[in-house]
Design an enzyme around this catalytic site. Structure first.
Site, PDB file in Angstrom:
ATOM      1  N   ASP A   1       0.823  -1.207   0.000  1.00 42.23           N
ATOM      2  CA  ASP A   1       0.000   0.000   0.000  1.00 42.23           C
ATOM      3  C   ASP A   1       0.863   1.264   0.000  1.00 42.23           C
ATOM      4  O   ASP A   1       1.820   1.376   0.772  1.00 42.23           O
ATOM      5  CB  ASP A   1      -0.885  -0.021   1.250  1.00 42.23           C
ATOM      6  CG  ASP A   1      -1.852   1.142   1.301  1.00 42.23           C
ATOM      7  OD1 ASP A   1      -2.645   1.274   0.356  1.00 42.23           O
ATOM      8  OD2 ASP A   1      -1.812   1.922   2.273  1.00 42.23           O
TER       9      ASP A   1
ATOM     10  N   GLU B   1       1.290  -0.661  -5.291  1.00 38.39           N
ATOM     11  CA  GLU B   1       0.234   0.348  -5.450  1.00 38.39           C
ATOM     12  C   GLU B   1       0.902   1.719  -5.504  1.00 38.39           C
ATOM     13  O   GLU B   1       1.094   2.396  -4.514  1.00 38.39           O
ATOM     14  CB  GLU B   1      -0.772   0.326  -4.297  1.00 38.39           C
ATOM     15  CG  GLU B   1      -2.001   1.193  -4.591  1.00 38.39           C
ATOM     16  CD  GLU B   1      -2.241   2.367  -3.650  1.00 38.39           C
ATOM     17  OE1 GLU B   1      -3.136   3.180  -3.937  1.00 38.39           O
ATOM     18  OE2 GLU B   1      -1.535   2.509  -2.630  1.00 38.39           O
TER      19      GLU B   1
HETATM   20  C1  GLC Z   1      -3.168   6.872  -2.842  1.00 40.58           C
HETATM   21  C2  GLC Z   1      -4.611   7.150  -2.537  1.00 40.58           C
HETATM   22  C3  GLC Z   1      -5.293   7.821  -3.646  1.00 40.58           C
HETATM   23  C4  GLC Z   1      -4.532   9.017  -4.031  1.00 40.58           C
HETATM   24  C5  GLC Z   1      -3.100   8.684  -4.278  1.00 40.58           C
HETATM   25  C6  GLC Z   1      -2.309   9.908  -4.497  1.00 40.58           C
HETATM   26  O1  GLC Z   1      -3.039   5.965  -3.844  1.00 40.58           O
HETATM   27  O2  GLC Z   1      -5.305   5.989  -2.312  1.00 40.58           O
HETATM   28  O3  GLC Z   1      -6.562   8.187  -3.235  1.00 40.58           O
HETATM   29  O4  GLC Z   1      -5.075   9.575  -5.182  1.00 40.58           O
HETATM   30  O5  GLC Z   1      -2.536   8.013  -3.190  1.00 40.58           O
HETATM   31  O6  GLC Z   1      -1.034   9.580  -4.929  1.00 40.58           O
HETATM   32  C1  GLC Z   2      -4.002   3.359  -0.522  1.00 39.24           C
HETATM   33  C2  GLC Z   2      -5.387   2.779  -0.423  1.00 39.24           C
HETATM   34  C3  GLC Z   2      -6.334   3.842   0.009  1.00 39.24           C
HETATM   35  C4  GLC Z   2      -5.891   4.408   1.318  1.00 39.24           C
HETATM   36  C5  GLC Z   2      -4.438   4.857   1.250  1.00 39.24           C
HETATM   37  C6  GLC Z   2      -3.894   5.041   2.623  1.00 39.24           C
HETATM   38  O1  GLC Z   2      -3.875   4.280  -1.538  1.00 39.24           O
HETATM   39  O2  GLC Z   2      -5.763   2.220  -1.642  1.00 39.24           O
HETATM   40  O3  GLC Z   2      -7.643   3.381   0.064  1.00 39.24           O
HETATM   41  O4  GLC Z   2      -6.684   5.511   1.653  1.00 39.24           O
HETATM   42  O5  GLC Z   2      -3.603   3.913   0.675  1.00 39.24           O
HETATM   43  O6  GLC Z   2      -3.675   3.787   3.227  1.00 39.24           O
END
Ligand code: GLC
Ligand code: GLC
Length: 643
Positions: A296, A338
């Protein structure tokens, strides 16, 4: 495989001739595990991966006097966790060793859901396995199931204990049982490693609030604004609606780094104790039966003053260190990145040594872009220049996740088509919140930031394609998006509920813990009415479901869709996307019409193709010596193999 009696000596003799430090570590470990006659595979993997683990960790912590002690402690902990690993998982470790790209199969199909919203609790998830099998899933991402505060949980992304399950969802025993039952059904469990931050109710944060010196060093906590101000000169605001900047103030006046919500405290990985503590949590989670860890918020995990504190080289080093540790103690475990950032930066997280798979946020954003503009230019360019990945890795392609849609395309790419990135994002935001004449979309803004002009979009796929107002093309639009996700390679991911067209959930606003975060509009509870209609061709849900089944079944049966390699095919029609998926005996040509009008591809463009090819989706034979016409939003999967 060496037998255990022979392997312990191997460990104690390893590196003696080459590297004194590694030799000391290995013989220390050999003494530690002496007497465990099952430890052979562990010892063998230490010999294989310890050099890589040290190489990474030296870059982060090598300047410290206690480095060797730190690494020794990490290995001892890893051994303890490996011992706890079940016989079934150890068998999986061995079989995956022999088949490192198993996840590249065209049968691989992902699903993702919230446990409570989809099935009530973990028992409900177990009871839903027949449905997951009906869908053909081989991968299931359950949103974080761990203990978290109520209501300040960010849907589970604010973890207060990585070793306890949220009691509303079940217990650790339930989670283990779900993992085993899924594996039995041929479905790999995917869970998050929420390692950038913990909840402010995690024991470490509680300790830090009480000024325990050990735990204060786990986070970024400052007595005054001097350092926060210095950092904030360069960092982005991620959740500006919730709090400006990157820091939040505690009741006692101190400031703590909170990239996301104020109750999510960023961990300080410059402290090696944080690395070790989270390594223990990671291996514990792996041993529950998890096969992919969704890493994450990877972009944010390392901070350095004077930088944007995103995508720093140390972030990569850190993930590679965790990867090397997983190779030693839980080798069946793979990482999914992610990183929702610039496409050049997304790519840097993807390698067999770092994250084997990754979300493909560029393809996701450009699919929506193309629906809005009816011009495939940017998506076609991305497929040509930004799609093919290193061997041993794969994209996770998706239409919607549980998060917002951010327009993370590269401005440099847009300029090639005379598109100004900033202005174009403004257009896309207007289009998707239905403030643009003729828009079919019913999204809502997320983190609208008037100062920077930045804004992202919330909304379910169904509401964004026009299903909410029964737009006649809505079903075809959604199937078109999934037809690309399912045929462009890698692991396709279905946001569960999309397969029956689940609409926005505006009622989230009545929930105190969710009201300030519009992403909840695209996280509806399972729509049981639509679910019940899925086999009824007279309903929208039924037409969508039948279309999805057709796509997933044909894909699973078509070997050309394995792996990830793709060759872009410029159709010369601005509204028709094209690419070829190579197979040993030819290729499958995909043509996808992104407009609400019929579109043709000229015979001249197709002249290198066989004279005719069956459309795997429609079942008809298509003559490629005359121009090919696609109905509004139609996709063709033309089988040019062996012809
Ligand atoms: C994370 C969040 C997403 C946001 C992004 C910004 O992935 O989940 O909401 O747009 O960070 O980099
Ligand atoms: C990631 C998740 C998002 C969350 C963020 C902080 O981007 O997908 O839902 O708010 O991390 O953990």
């Amino acid at each position: 495989m060496p037998n255990s009696a022979a392997s312990t000596p191997t460990l104690s003799n390893a590196f003696t001739a080459t590297d004194a430090q590694l030799a000391r570590m290995a013989s220390g470990l050999a003494r530690h595990i002496a007497g465990d006659n099952t430890a052979g595979p562990f010892a063998r993997r230490v010999v294989e991966h310890l050099p890589a683990l040290r190489k990474e960790l030296v870059q982060l912590y090598g300047h410290r006097d206690d480095f060797e002690f730190f690494l020794g402690g990490l290995l001892a902990m890893a051994y303890g966790q490996w011992r706890e690993r079940s016989a079934e998982l150890k068998a999986l470790d061995d079989s995956r060793d022999g088949d490192p790209t198993w996840f590249q199969s065209q049968r691989m199909l992902g699903g993702v859901c919230y446990i409570d919203l989809f099935a009530g609790n973990l028992r409900g998830i177990e009871a839903s396995i027949p449905y997951f099998q009906e869908l053909g899933l081989t991968y299931l991402h359950l949103m974080p199931p761990f203990k978290c505060p109520d209501p300040h949980s960010d849907g589970g992304y604010a973890v207060s204990s990585y070793r306890e399950v949220n009691p509303k969802l079940g217990s650790i025993a339930d989670l283990r049982r779900v993992a085993a039952a899924l594996r039995e059904a041929g479905i790999s469990l995917v869970l998050d490693f929420v390692f950038n931050h913990t909840s402010d109710e995690h024991a470490w944060a509680v300790g830090a609030k009480a000024r325990d010196p050990k735990f204060q060093k786990y986070f970024f906590i400052y007595e005054d604004r001097a350092e926060p101000d210095a950092y904030e000169k360069h960092v982005r605001e991620i959740f500006p609606d919730e709090h400006p900047g990157a820091f939040s103030q505690l009741p006692d006046g101190r400031w703590v780094w909170t990239t996301f919500h104020s109750y999510q405290w960023d961990l300080n990985y410059a402290n090696p104790d944080v690395f070790s503590a989270m390594a223990g949590e990671m291996l514990f989670i792996a041993n529950l039966g998890v096969e992919f860890l969704r890493m994450d918020a990877v972009a944010f995990i390392w901070k350095r003053l004077g930088t944007v504190c995103e995508n720093l080289p140390e972030a990569h080093t850190l993930i590679r260190a965790y990867n090397a540790l997983a190779r030693i103690a839980a080798p069946a475990l793979l990482f999914k990145s992610e990183a929702i950032v610039h496409p050049d930066d997304v790519l840097k997280y993807i390698s067999p040594e770092e994250c084997q798979i990754s979300y493909n946020p560029l393809q996701m954003a450009l699919l929506w872009n193309t629906l809005a503009t009816r011009e495939v230019n940017l998506l076609q360019h991305a497929l040509e220049h930004r799609h093919n990945l290193p061997a041993g890795t794969a994209w996770v392609n998706y239409v919607r996740s549980h998060d917002d849609i951010g327009w993370t395309f590269a401005d440099e790419d847009a300029l090639l088509f005379n598109i100004n990135g900033f202005n174009h994002r403004q257009f896309l935001n207007k289009f998707y919140v239905n403030r643009f004449p003729g828009s079919f979309a019913r999204g809502v803004p997320f983190q609208d930031n008037p100062t920077t002009g930045d804004c992202r979009i919330s909304g379910t796929a169904a509401s964004l394609v026009g299903l909410e107002q029964h737009d006649p093309h809505a079903v075809a639009r959604l199937l078109l998006l999934y037809s690309v996700v399912l045929s462009s390679g890698g692991v396709p991911l279905i946001y569960l509920g999309d397969e029956v067209g689940t609409l926005n959930y505006p009622d989230y606003i009545n929930d105190h813990g969710k009201a300030d975060d519009s992403r909840w509009v695209n996280r509806p509870p399972r729509d049981l009415t639509r679910h019940a209609q899925r086999h009824d061709p007279n309903t929208e849900a039924g037409r969508l479901y039948a279309g999805m089944q057709r796509l997933t079944k044909v894909r699973a049966a078509t070997e050309a869709f394995a792996g990830g390699r793709l060759i872009a095919f410029w159709s010369k029609n601005p509204a028709v996307l094209g690419y070829m998926r190579p197979a040993p005996d030819g290729h499958v040509l995909v043509l996808a019409n992104f407009s609400e009008f019929a579109q043709s591809v000229d015979a001249a463009v197709l002249s290198a193709m066989p004279a005719s090819a069956p459309d795997l989706l429609g079942g008809t034979l298509v003559n490629l010596r005359q121009s090919v016409t696609l109905a509004p939003y139609q996709t063709l999967w033309l089988d040019c193999r062996g012809r």
